[in-house]
Design a protein around this motif. Structure first.
Motif, mmCIF file in Angstrom:
data_model
loop_
_atom_site.group_PDB
_atom_site.id
_atom_site.type_symbol
_atom_site.label_atom_id
_atom_site.label_comp_id
_atom_site.label_asym_id
_atom_site.label_seq_id
_atom_site.Cartn_x
_atom_site.Cartn_y
_atom_site.Cartn_z
ATOM 1 N N ASP A 27 8.696 -9.456 92.964
ATOM 2 C CA ASP A 27 8.185 -8.101 93.176
ATOM 3 C C ASP A 27 8.341 -7.686 94.639
ATOM 4 O O ASP A 27 8.697 -6.531 94.935
ATOM 5 C CB ASP A 27 6.708 -8.023 92.777
ATOM 6 N N ASN A 28 8.077 -8.614 95.556
ATOM 7 C CA ASN A 28 8.267 -8.309 96.977
ATOM 8 C C ASN A 28 9.728 -7.971 97.268
ATOM 9 O O ASN A 28 10.024 -7.037 98.027
ATOM 10 C CB ASN A 28 7.807 -9.481 97.840
ATOM 11 N N ARG A 30 11.929 -6.725 95.177
ATOM 12 C CA ARG A 30 12.241 -5.414 94.609
ATOM 13 C C ARG A 30 11.689 -4.293 95.494
ATOM 14 O O ARG A 30 12.348 -3.277 95.703
ATOM 15 C CB ARG A 30 11.679 -5.310 93.196
ATOM 16 N N ASP A 31 10.482 -4.483 96.018
ATOM 17 C CA ASP A 31 9.910 -3.479 96.925
ATOM 18 C C ASP A 31 10.764 -3.333 98.181
ATOM 19 O O ASP A 31 11.035 -2.214 98.647
ATOM 20 C CB ASP A 31 8.483 -3.870 97.317
ATOM 21 N N ARG A 242 2.776 -8.734 98.466
ATOM 22 C CA ARG A 242 1.914 -9.536 97.615
ATOM 23 C C ARG A 242 1.874 -10.969 98.133
ATOM 24 O O ARG A 242 2.910 -11.516 98.502
ATOM 25 C CB ARG A 242 2.425 -9.529 96.173
#
Length: 385
Positions: A27-28, A30-31, A242
């Motif tokens: 997720d990091n 992708r951000d 995150r």
């Protein structure tokens, strides 16, 4: 790859344990990819993916979509290749005599940073034929890299062999974590000159902090590192990443001590009240740095109190000096019966931010992660799509 959460292991009974949330890692990424705008986001996985495991982290990032990876050494690149089969893997330390097989057998891209490396690489190409490389240019860091003048001369050298085919030119900001630093704009201008001279070659300037500086700094490829792993990249800005790593230590004993008694080596901490002390199975041999101690550390100036742990909903301070294998926490303020020997205390993670703990020791999150010792039992939460 290491065992995932649903496979039996010793995690529940280990003296030390480390949870790596691969879903948060992805997720990091992708951000950071979105923040990179039109540029592609690569992934820096050097130093065993900042201490968290290059195999699992590399494979997860590859499945998430990363196709450009950066390692420090050829051996890291060789390990990663099995988990990122179609990726470009750049080796930031370049290539040296005797490493040719590593690079050609594992399809690694050397990042050339000096005239000496360039000369050697030209000789390798004469023997081996075409193979991609990258060029690192020093735009003001005074670390690795060709000077701007050397890079410009190389770009304009019409006599260089056709087999010399750089696929990337890169540089690194020395104050990217400080957005107001004038040096960022000065380095940007110098890098623009170089990247323009290497027409048709992709360019990369920004690591984690540089991504936050905006589109002017993104070029073709960004190189997020610490932010992938949940660490702070920009000074004085709330960290949007995150948490990825949670480190915990088992409490071996809870003991009582009286006001006036001292704790740990040198008697550096004297108790001001009757206290309950939790002795946890972690020390500086595990990367829980001695400088995180609650007392007796002469060189620490910025933070006087030392680190805290987290247990049963409470922050609890380190007391006395951290030793090789053991750390003592003051749990006096916890309700009686709230904890027991065998419970785990969080060293850093969701409740104790990595960089907050690092600052207590006068250092940065990078050092805490890359100092993790071999005694942690690791659990990887699956991050594949």
């Amino acid at each position: 790859m290491a065992a995932l959460i649903d496979e039996a292991d010793n995690f529940d009974v280990a003296p030390l344990r480390l949870t790596v949330d691969l879903a948060a890692l992805c997720d990091n990424w992708r951000d950071l990819s979105r923040l990179s705008g039109r540029a592609r986001a690569g992934a820096v996985v050097k130093a065993d993916a900042y201490g968290l495991g290059i195999e699992d982290c590399g494979a997860s990032l590859y499945h998430a979509g990363a196709r450009d990876f950066f390692v420090a050494a050829a051996s890291e690149g060789a390990t990663l290749r099995a988990y990122a089969p179609e990726a470009r893997i750049f080796v930031l330390s370049g290539i040296w005599p005797g490493q040719e097989e590593h690079f050609f057998d594992n399809d690694l891209v050397p990042v050339l940073a000096s005239e000496e490396q360039l000369a050697f690489w030209m000789s390798v190409l004469a023997d081996r034929g075409d193979h991609p490389c990258a060029l690192q240019v020093d735009t003001g860091f005074n670390r690795l890299g060709l000077s701007v003048e050397e890079a410009m001369e190389l770009a304009e050298d019409v006599s260089r062999p056709a087999s010399f085919s750089p696929v990337l030119v890169l540089s690194h900001l020395h104050s990217g974590d400080t957005p107001s630093a004038e040096a960022n704009r000065a380095q940007l201008q110098r890098f623009r000159e170089v990247s323009t001279a290497f027409e048709g070659v992709e360019a990369s300037l920004s690591a984690s902090a540089g991504i936050a500086l905006g589109a002017d700094y993104h070029f073709d490829l960004t190189r997020p590192g610490i932010a992938l792993y949940g660490g702070e990249a920009v000074n004085s800005v709330a960290n949007p990443m995150r948490p990825v790593a949670t480190a915990e230590a088992r409490i071996l004993q809870i003991r009582t001590a009286s006001a006036g008694e001292t704790v740990s080596y040198g008697g550096a901490h004297r108790l001001a009240r009757d206290s309950r002390l939790a002795v946890a199975s972690v020390g500086y041999a595990d990367g829980y740095l001695r400088n995180l101690s609650g007392a007796g550390i002469a060189l620490r100036d910025s933070v006087k109190t030392g680190a805290f742990g987290f247990i049963a909903g409470h922050r609890v301070p380190v007391v006395g000096r951290i030793t090789m294998d053991l750390t003592i926490f003051d749990v006096t303020d916890l309700p009686q019966g709230a904890i027991a020997a065998g419970d785990y205390i969080e060293l850093f993670g969701h409740n104790m931010a990595l960089d907050e703990v690092a600052r207590a020791g006068g250092t940065i999150g990078y050092e805490l992660l890359t100092s993790l010792g071999l005694r942690y039992e690791r659990r990887y939460l699956d991050g594949k799509i």
